[in-house]
Design a protein around this motif. Structure first.
Motif, PDB file in Angstrom:
ATOM      1  N   ARG A 149     -15.306   4.027  -2.165  1.00 28.47           N
ATOM      2  CA  ARG A 149     -13.821   4.041  -1.409  1.00 28.47           C
ATOM      3  C   ARG A 149     -13.369   3.217  -1.220  1.00 28.47           C
ATOM      4  N   ILE A 150     -11.443   3.298  -0.794  1.00 30.48           N
ATOM      5  CA  ILE A 150     -11.548   2.120  -0.015  1.00 30.48           C
ATOM      6  C   ILE A 150     -10.718   2.748   0.798  1.00 30.48           C
ATOM      7  N   LEU A 151     -10.340   1.858   2.007  1.00 22.72           N
ATOM      8  CA  LEU A 151      -9.457   1.908   3.732  1.00 22.72           C
ATOM      9  C   LEU A 151      -8.203   1.550   3.419  1.00 22.72           C
ATOM     10  N   THR A 152      -7.547   2.086   4.220  1.00 23.23           N
ATOM     11  CA  THR A 152      -6.512   0.982   4.376  1.00 23.23           C
ATOM     12  C   THR A 152      -6.232   1.584   5.704  1.00 23.23           C
ATOM     13  N   GLY A 153      -5.596   0.403   6.567  1.00 30.66           N
ATOM     14  CA  GLY A 153      -4.896   1.163   7.932  1.00 30.66           C
ATOM     15  C   GLY A 153      -3.527   0.511   8.113  1.00 30.66           C
ATOM     16  N   SER A 154      -3.125   0.665   8.854  1.00 26.43           N
ATOM     17  CA  SER A 154      -1.793   1.474   8.458  1.00 26.43           C
ATOM     18  C   SER A 154      -0.656   1.166   9.775  1.00 26.43           C
ATOM     19  N   PHE A 155       0.956   0.483  10.040  1.00 22.98           N
ATOM     20  CA  PHE A 155       1.623   0.548  11.274  1.00 22.98           C
ATOM     21  C   PHE A 155       2.054   1.163  11.419  1.00 22.98           C
ATOM     22  N   ASP A 156       1.824   2.639  10.829  1.00 19.87           N
ATOM     23  CA  ASP A 156       2.302   4.187  10.766  1.00 19.87           C
ATOM     24  C   ASP A 156       0.862   5.283  11.342  1.00 19.87           C
ATOM     25  N   LYS A 157       0.038   4.358  12.133  1.00 20.03           N
ATOM     26  CA  LYS A 157      -0.526   4.851  13.165  1.00 20.03           C
ATOM     27  C   LYS A 157      -1.871   5.228  12.413  1.00 20.03           C
ATOM     28  N   TRP A 162      -9.534   6.111   0.388  1.00 20.82           N
ATOM     29  CA  TRP A 162      -9.325   6.592  -1.249  1.00 20.82           C
ATOM     30  C   TRP A 162     -10.194   6.589  -2.055  1.00 20.82           C
ATOM     31  N   ASN A 163      -9.888   6.975  -3.427  1.00 18.93           N
ATOM     32  CA  ASN A 163     -11.283   7.253  -4.212  1.00 18.93           C
ATOM     33  C   ASN A 163     -10.292   6.261  -4.955  1.00 18.93           C
ATOM     34  N   PRO A 164     -11.131   4.633  -5.368  1.00 15.86           N
ATOM     35  CA  PRO A 164      -9.668   4.170  -6.593  1.00 15.86           C
ATOM     36  C   PRO A 164     -10.087   3.947  -7.761  1.00 15.86           C
ATOM     37  N   ALA A 178      -0.950   3.377  18.245  1.00 18.99           N
ATOM     38  CA  ALA A 178       0.856   2.298  17.515  1.00 18.99           C
ATOM     39  C   ALA A 178      -0.107   1.693  16.701  1.00 18.99           C
ATOM     40  N   GLU A 179      -0.073   0.701  16.142  1.00 20.78           N
ATOM     41  CA  GLU A 179      -0.191   0.183  14.959  1.00 20.78           C
ATOM     42  C   GLU A 179      -1.680  -0.120  14.539  1.00 20.78           C
ATOM     43  N   ILE A 180      -2.227   0.480  13.146  1.00 21.65           N
ATOM     44  CA  ILE A 180      -3.481  -0.144  12.789  1.00 21.65           C
ATOM     45  C   ILE A 180      -3.234  -1.415  12.515  1.00 21.65           C
ATOM     46  N   VAL A 181      -4.439  -2.539  13.034  1.00 21.43           N
ATOM     47  CA  VAL A 181      -4.483  -3.885  13.155  1.00 21.43           C
ATOM     48  C   VAL A 181      -5.625  -3.975  11.999  1.00 21.43           C
ATOM     49  N   ALA A 182      -7.137  -3.297  11.783  1.00 22.31           N
ATOM     50  CA  ALA A 182      -8.021  -3.684  11.495  1.00 22.31           C
ATOM     51  C   ALA A 182      -8.831  -2.602  11.068  1.00 22.31           C
ATOM     52  N   ALA A 183      -9.675  -2.439   9.952  1.00 17.87           N
ATOM     53  CA  ALA A 183     -10.983  -1.176   9.562  1.00 17.87           C
ATOM     54  C   ALA A 183     -11.354  -1.179   9.283  1.00 17.87           C
ATOM     55  N   GLU A 184     -12.710  -1.306   9.060  1.00 19.45           N
ATOM     56  CA  GLU A 184     -13.755  -1.441   8.183  1.00 19.45           C
ATOM     57  C   GLU A 184     -15.227   0.440   7.428  1.00 19.45           C
ATOM     58  N   PHE A 185     -15.447   0.274   7.234  1.00 17.56           N
ATOM     59  CA  PHE A 185     -16.399   0.892   7.108  1.00 17.56           C
ATOM     60  C   PHE A 185     -18.096   0.606   7.523  1.00 17.56           C
TER      61      PHE A 185
END
Length: 417
Positions: A149-157, A162-164, A178-185
Motif C-alpha cells: 500500500r502507498i499513502l500520499t498526503g496532499s496540499f488539497d487537504k 493506493w494499490n501500487p 488545510a494542507e497535509i504535510v506528513a502522513a504514515e502508516f
C-alpha cells in the motif's frame, strides 16, 4: 505454545518468533542489540533461551545458525564508494518527497505536479503514476514491511491510500481544513494511518474504511510531523508552536506536552526502542528526552544555526543532527551525552541526515546541490555525490544499505549504487 518459524531482522539485529497459541498465530520479537562481530553464539543462544520458553534445546542449532547470519552481516565491510546508477527524470514540476520500498527495488516520488510516481530502481522505468490529487503531493509513504500500500498526503487537504500494483486509489481520507504535510502508516496496526496538517491538527484514520478514528487538536500552530511508536499505541507530533506532544491512542488523549524549545520544531522522532525522543528546532538546538521522564530534557545538542533534521542510528545509540550552519554532527546518546564527530564540508545548509542501516556511514543532503557520505565515527567525508543542478533536499539508504537515493529541486532523483 508451539514455535512455527524463526525470522531474522538485520537492522537492528533481532529475531522474530512465529508461534501458535490456542490455534492463533502470533509473533514475538527479540531484539539483539548486544550482538557484536565477536559474540560467542552458543553462549548467546543459551542466554536467550533462559528468558524465552519458545527457544528449546531442540531448536538451539537453528537459532545459532540464524545468529551466525546476523553476525556475518555485522562483519561485512562498510561500503564507502557509490556510483551513479540511474537518473530518474521524474516530474515536470519540483519533487517533494521520496521513499524506497523495503526491498530497495522500487521507490516512490511525490511532486508539485499533483502525482506520485512508482519507479523500478533496477531499470529506471516508471511503473505507475498515481493520479487523483488536486494539488501538490507533499508526503509519500509505504506500509512497511509489506509495502503493498502507498499513502500520499496532499496540499488539497486529503490523503489517499493506493494499490501500487494496479495504481487504483483505495480510499480518500477527508477531514483536514488545510494542507497535509506528513502522513504514515501505523507499523503495528497497518489498518491505521496518521496525517498532520497546517490546520494545527493530526488525525488518525482507519485505512480500510477511511473513517476518522481520532482528532488530535491540542497544538496551537501547524503540525509538521507525526510518528507512531513501534507498538502503535503512542503517537509523537511536532509543531511550529514550539512543542512536541506524546499522545496515548488507547486513552484518546495526550500523555504529555514537551515544552523546552524557543522556536518552531523541525522534527521529532523516536529511537528504535522508543525509549528516547529527539526533537530538533529552529532555536539552534536538538534535545533528547527519556520517555520515562519527559518532564525534563536529558541532553542538548547545539549548533550555530537552525537544526533542520535529526536521525537515530538503528540501535538508538547515536543521534545525527543537520543544521543551517552547513554542518552535521553525531552524538553518543548512551551514558554521558557527548559529541562523537563534526561533519564540515558542505557550503550551504544541511537539510537531511540519514544513517546507513549498520550505522557506519552518515548521509547528508544539502542546498549546495550535493549529498555527502561520511564516516560516522571519524567525521571524514568519504564521498561527495555531485551532479544535481539544484538543491538536494532529501536522501536515504535502502534497507540493505547498498543503494542511495537523492532527490533535488532540479526535478530529478538519482540512484547511487
Amino acid at each position: 505454545m508451539k514455535l512455527i518459524k524463526i525470522y531474522l531482522r538485520y537492522y537492528p539485529p533481532g529475531i522474530a518468533l512465529n508461534y501458535r497459541k490456542r490455534n492463533v498465530e502470533e509473533t514475538k520479537m527479540i531484539d539483539l542489540f548486544e550482538l557484536t562481530p565477536s559474540s560467542d553464539l552458543p553462549t548467546l543462544t543459551k542466554r536467550i533461551a533462559q528468558t524465552e520458553p519458545l527457544i528449546t534445546q531442540e531448536v538451539f542449532p537453528q537459532v545459532t545458525e540464524i545468529l551466525e547470519k546476523l553476525q556475518k552481516k555485522l562483519k561485512e565491510p562498510i561500503k564507502t564508494k557509490f556510483y551513479l546508477f540511474k537518473t530518474l527524470q521524474t516530474h515536470i514540476l519540483p519533487l517533494t518527497n521520496v521513499a524506497f520500498d523495503k526491498s530497495g527495488k522500487k521507490c516512490i516520488t511525490g511532486s508539485y505536479d499533483r502525482t506520485c510516481r512508482i519507479w523500478n530502481v533496477e531499470s529506471g522505468d516508471e511503473e505507475n503514476v498515481l493520479k487523483g490529487h488536486e494539488n501538490v503531493v507533499f508526503s509519500v509513504a509505504y506500509n512497511y514491511p509489506k509495502c503493498d500500500r502507498i499513502l500520499t498526503g496532499s496540499f488539497d487537504k486529503t490523503a489517499k491510500i493506493w494499490n501500487p500494483t494496479s495504481g487504483n486509489c483505495l480510499n480518500t481520507l477527508w477531514g483536514h481544513t488545510a494542507e497535509i504535510v506528513a502522513a504514515e502508516f501505523n507499523p503495528n496496526l497497518g489498518e491505521q494511518v496518521v496525517t498532520c496538517s497546517m490546520d494545527k491538527t493530526a488525525r488518525v484514520f482507519h485505512a480500510e474504511t477511511g473513517q476518522e478514528i481520532q482528532l488530535l487538536g491540542d497544538h496551537k500552530a501547524e503540525v509538521i510531523s507525526a510518528r507512531f511508536n513501534k507498538d502503535g499505541n503512542l503517537l509523537l507530533t511536532a509543531s511550529f508552536d514550539e512543542t512536541a506532544i506524546v499522545w496515548d491512542l488507547r486513552m484518546k488523549e495526550h500523555a504529555i506536552v514537551i515544552r523546552a524549545h524557543e522556536a518552531e520544531l523541525s522534527n521529532a522522532i523516536w529511537n528504535f526502542q522508543c525509549s528516547l525522543i529527539a526533537t530538533s528546532s529552529l532555536d539552534k538546538t536538538a534535545k533528547i528526552w527519556d520517555v520515562r521522564n519527559l518532564e525534563s530534557c536529558q541532553a542538548v545538542a547545539n549548533h550555530k544555526d537552525e537544526v533542520l533534521d535529526v536521525a537515530f542510528n538503528c540501535t538508538g545509540s547515536r543521534l545525527a543532527t543537520g543544521s543551517a550552519d552547513c554542518t552535521a554532527k553525531v552524538w553518543d546518546v548512551t551514558g554521558n551525552f557527548e559529541l562523537v564527530t563534526l561533519m564540515a564540508g558542505h557550503t550551504d545548509e544541511v537539510s537531511k541526515v540519514a544513517f546507513s542501516p549498520p550505522g557506519g556511514l552518515l548521509l547528508t543532503a544539502s542546498a549546495d546541490k550535493t549529498a555527502r557520505i561520511w564516516n560516522s565515527v571519524t567525521g571524514i567525508c568519504t564521498q561527495t555525490l555531485a551532479g544535481h543542478d539544484g538543491e538536494v533536499f532529501s536522501c536515504s539508504f535502502n534497507y540493505c544499505g547498498d543503494a542511495i537515493i537523492t532527490a533535488s529541486k532540479d526535478n530529478t532523483c538519482k540512484i547511487w549504487r
